[in-house]
Design a protein around this motif. Sequence first.
Motif, PDB file in Angstrom:
ATOM      1  N   LYS A 113       0.827  -1.207   0.000  1.00 23.74           N
ATOM      2  CA  LYS A 113       0.000   0.000   0.000  1.00 23.74           C
ATOM      3  C   LYS A 113       0.863   1.260   0.000  1.00 23.74           C
ATOM      4  N   ALA A 114       1.872   1.261   0.861  1.00 24.65           N
ATOM      5  CA  ALA A 114       2.721   2.441   0.989  1.00 24.65           C
ATOM      6  C   ALA A 114       3.538   2.692  -0.270  1.00 24.65           C
ATOM      7  N   ASN A 115       3.883   1.623  -0.991  1.00 26.22           N
ATOM      8  CA  ASN A 115       4.762   1.761  -2.153  1.00 26.22           C
ATOM      9  C   ASN A 115       4.024   1.960  -3.473  1.00 26.22           C
ATOM     10  N   VAL A 116       2.715   1.729  -3.493  1.00 29.05           N
ATOM     11  CA  VAL A 116       1.938   1.995  -4.714  1.00 29.05           C
ATOM     12  C   VAL A 116       0.800   2.965  -4.401  1.00 29.05           C
ATOM     13  N   GLU A 117       1.004   3.768  -3.386  1.00 26.29           N
ATOM     14  CA  GLU A 117      -0.053   4.664  -2.894  1.00 26.29           C
ATOM     15  C   GLU A 117      -0.652   5.518  -4.005  1.00 26.29           C
ATOM     16  N   GLY A 118       0.187   5.972  -4.933  1.00 24.45           N
ATOM     17  CA  GLY A 118      -0.307   6.851  -5.995  1.00 24.45           C
ATOM     18  C   GLY A 118      -1.265   6.199  -6.956  1.00 24.45           C
ATOM     19  N   ALA A 119      -1.326   4.856  -6.943  1.00 19.88           N
ATOM     20  CA  ALA A 119      -2.229   4.146  -7.862  1.00 19.88           C
ATOM     21  C   ALA A 119      -3.526   3.708  -7.193  1.00 19.88           C
ATOM     22  N   ILE A 120      -3.582   3.789  -5.857  1.00 23.30           N
ATOM     23  CA  ILE A 120      -4.756   3.320  -5.122  1.00 23.30           C
ATOM     24  C   ILE A 120      -5.898   4.320  -5.247  1.00 23.30           C
ATOM     25  N   ASP A 121      -7.066   3.790  -5.582  1.00 27.21           N
ATOM     26  CA  ASP A 121      -8.275   4.603  -5.759  1.00 27.21           C
ATOM     27  C   ASP A 121      -8.096   5.690  -6.814  1.00 27.21           C
ATOM     28  N   SER A 122      -7.151   5.495  -7.697  1.00 26.22           N
ATOM     29  CA  SER A 122      -6.901   6.491  -8.740  1.00 26.22           C
ATOM     30  C   SER A 122      -7.888   6.313  -9.887  1.00 26.22           C
ATOM     31  N   THR A 123      -8.480   7.408 -10.282  1.00 19.49           N
ATOM     32  CA  THR A 123      -9.385   7.384 -11.435  1.00 19.49           C
ATOM     33  C   THR A 123      -8.716   7.978 -12.672  1.00 19.49           C
ATOM     34  N   ASP A 124      -7.448   8.352 -12.513  1.00 21.94           N
ATOM     35  CA  ASP A 124      -6.706   8.904 -13.645  1.00 21.94           C
ATOM     36  C   ASP A 124      -6.540   7.839 -14.721  1.00 21.94           C
ATOM     37  N   LYS A 125      -6.726   8.243 -15.964  1.00 24.90           N
ATOM     38  CA  LYS A 125      -6.520   7.344 -17.088  1.00 24.90           C
ATOM     39  C   LYS A 125      -5.399   7.881 -17.966  1.00 24.90           C
ATOM     40  N   PRO A 126      -4.684   6.976 -18.631  1.00 29.23           N
ATOM     41  CA  PRO A 126      -3.640   7.445 -19.546  1.00 29.23           C
ATOM     42  C   PRO A 126      -4.186   8.361 -20.623  1.00 29.23           C
ATOM     43  N   LEU A 127      -5.443   8.100 -21.041  1.00 33.12           N
ATOM     44  CA  LEU A 127      -6.102   8.927 -22.048  1.00 33.12           C
ATOM     45  C   LEU A 127      -7.551   9.150 -21.654  1.00 33.12           C
ATOM     46  N   VAL A 158      -7.071   2.499 -24.050  1.00 29.14           N
ATOM     47  CA  VAL A 158      -5.859   3.256 -24.356  1.00 29.14           C
ATOM     48  C   VAL A 158      -5.684   3.281 -25.880  1.00 29.14           C
ATOM     49  N   LEU A 159      -4.770   2.488 -26.435  1.00 31.14           N
ATOM     50  CA  LEU A 159      -4.583   2.439 -27.883  1.00 31.14           C
ATOM     51  C   LEU A 159      -5.411   1.313 -28.479  1.00 31.14           C
ATOM     52  N   ARG A 160      -6.127   1.626 -29.550  1.00 32.34           N
ATOM     53  CA  ARG A 160      -6.968   0.617 -30.195  1.00 32.34           C
ATOM     54  C   ARG A 160      -6.618   0.539 -31.672  1.00 32.34           C
ATOM     55  N   LEU A 161      -6.141  -0.619 -32.088  1.00 34.46           N
ATOM     56  CA  LEU A 161      -5.869  -0.838 -33.502  1.00 34.46           C
ATOM     57  C   LEU A 161      -7.197  -0.987 -34.229  1.00 34.46           C
ATOM     58  N   GLN A 464      10.029  -0.030 -29.432  1.00 35.85           N
ATOM     59  CA  GLN A 464      10.369   1.389 -29.369  1.00 35.85           C
ATOM     60  C   GLN A 464       9.364   2.233 -30.155  1.00 35.85           C
ATOM     61  N   VAL A 465       8.905   1.717 -31.285  1.00 34.96           N
ATOM     62  CA  VAL A 465       7.896   2.422 -32.081  1.00 34.96           C
ATOM     63  C   VAL A 465       6.619   2.605 -31.262  1.00 34.96           C
ATOM     64  N   VAL A 466       6.183   1.536 -30.592  1.00 22.16           N
ATOM     65  CA  VAL A 466       4.956   1.614 -29.801  1.00 22.16           C
ATOM     66  C   VAL A 466       5.129   2.585 -28.640  1.00 22.16           C
ATOM     67  N   ARG A 467       6.317   2.625 -28.044  1.00 19.07           N
ATOM     68  CA  ARG A 467       6.559   3.597 -26.966  1.00 19.07           C
ATOM     69  C   ARG A 467       6.453   5.027 -27.488  1.00 19.07           C
ATOM     70  N   CYS A 468       6.993   5.261 -28.685  1.00 17.40           N
ATOM     71  CA  CYS A 468       6.846   6.585 -29.306  1.00 17.40           C
ATOM     72  C   CYS A 468       5.391   6.892 -29.599  1.00 17.40           C
ATOM     73  N   LEU A 469       4.686   5.891 -30.076  1.00 16.22           N
ATOM     74  CA  LEU A 469       3.271   6.045 -30.396  1.00 16.22           C
ATOM     75  C   LEU A 469       2.480   6.435 -29.153  1.00 16.22           C
ATOM     76  N   GLU A 470       2.759   5.764 -28.039  1.00 15.76           N
ATOM     77  CA  GLU A 470       2.075   6.095 -26.786  1.00 15.76           C
ATOM     78  C   GLU A 470       2.384   7.525 -26.366  1.00 15.76           C
ATOM     79  N   GLY A 474      -0.022  10.953 -25.920  1.00 22.00           N
ATOM     80  CA  GLY A 474      -0.168  11.434 -24.543  1.00 22.00           C
ATOM     81  C   GLY A 474      -0.362  10.370 -23.498  1.00 22.00           C
ATOM     82  N   VAL A 475      -0.093   9.100 -23.821  1.00 18.70           N
ATOM     83  CA  VAL A 475      -0.229   8.035 -22.824  1.00 18.70           C
ATOM     84  C   VAL A 475       0.899   8.155 -21.800  1.00 18.70           C
ATOM     85  N   SER A 476       0.514   8.153 -20.532  1.00 24.12           N
ATOM     86  CA  SER A 476       1.494   8.230 -19.461  1.00 24.12           C
ATOM     87  C   SER A 476       1.036   7.337 -18.316  1.00 24.12           C
ATOM     88  N   TYR A 477       1.833   6.310 -18.010  1.00 23.31           N
ATOM     89  CA  TYR A 477       1.493   5.390 -16.913  1.00 23.31           C
ATOM     90  C   TYR A 477       2.265   5.747 -15.658  1.00 23.31           C
TER      91      TYR A 477
END
Length: 481
Positions: A113-127, A158-161, A464-470, A474-477
């Motif tokens: 819990k203490a080490n992933v606190e920023g992800a708990i109950d988070s409603t933030d989405k990459p997009l 997130v990304l949809r082909l 690497q291409v997919v990372r650039c694509l993300e 604006g995808v940010s995890y």
Amino acid sequence: MSRPKPDDYFKDWKEREALAESMIPMIGTLNRENNVSVYVYGKPLVNRSVIDIMKAHRFVRQVESNELSEFETFPIVEALTKLDLGHAHIDVGQLAVRFMEEGNGADVLDFVKANVEGAIDSTDKPLAEPQDVVLYGFGRIGRLVARLLIEKAGSGDVLRLRAIVVRKGKAESDLVKRASLLRRDSIHGSFKGTIRVDEENDTLVLNGNEVKIIYANSPSEVDYTAHGIHNAIVVDNTGVWRDEAGLSQHLECPGAAKVILTAPGKGDIKNVVYGINNNVITPDDKILSAASCTTNAITPVLKALMDEYGVEHGHVETVHAYTNDQNLIDNYHKGDRRGRGAAMNMVITETGAAKAVAKALPELKGKLTGNAIRVPTPNVSMAILNLNLGKETTTEELNEYMRETALHSPLRQQIDFTNSPEVVSTDFVGSRHACVFDSRATIVDGNNAVLYCWYDNEFGYSCQVVRCLEDMCGVSYKMFP
């Protein structure tokens, strides 16, 4: 850190095997329902087999000299399933090691819990909304990018082909042929999932993702909105157009918003090596290049060395697998030497990768020369860096620095590390890194260093291409730890 040697290796294996098997549904649920991707020291565990998970743990011993096992990571994964997590990438291997080193008898759930606190109950989405992606061309890189996009679909937000654009082939059952090439690959193995062919609607259903096959001879013939596709990023895998004028044709198609090229761009097009200069990507960019596979392979290592030692000058020799540009047997080719049979000859040719490095690292402009040798292997290449460093070091010090860089620096997605004396090129098929630093081959004499870097010029580059694509959309995890 070391675990006691087991009294019964077979019993120990079976117990660890059972733990890995128990992790699979938990890892799958985290990915599907929470869009949480789970790793062990950068090795992805989503959609992996029991043996794949166990091998990922074994990898840690090679590079970290410890005995991280499923006994340590299982409680971490189990704790994650008890939390209401939002989108995140979580490395349970590094969390497990941290718990063993810093836990001091703490409860595992409380520690996690203490080490992933920023992800708990988070409603933030990459997009805010899913991003439509179109592949223009469906050759070696196009098919591997398709595999990656389907694999990373997660919960679908997130990304949809959405579509693949190709020219109509000569075969009567063109769609079946396209599906077969995606389903079976002589180098990368079978597609991880199922493929349904809907010839009536020119559609492939890939693990439930409906992908429209659009037949066109040029971008001017395409209207993506007619297929319900809007604001799409077009990944041009053809290499036919490499300048702004040519690639801008995609932007004239209804439903297309941006373009990323899977080849070095010409003129003023930004050439991006993810992990090095992707900070140059802005929301206003309409056209980007993901540079070349070799540029992606050597630039991260050069960046790491430049930061620690400085690079005065050097030469890059690429020992490169043959490609479709070469002839299978001797035949006419406009390029020097490339007309000779690819599977029979080593072929000296040129590479622009050394000069292209300067587009990502301007400090190295004019400091590198380069050449290439095409060799009779179908995939996995090697870059040999012969460098004059800014200060003296030793083989041991340089290798230890690169090991730390590969495991614990912001470049850990780009640089992998091996200290095995037995590895050969086929061992790196499927590597998701831009390159793998071969520490056993390192030669250092004062400030002169010769370094050997393997890279899967197909799959590693596609990652690497997919990372650039993300990044482009604006995808940010959130990443933990």
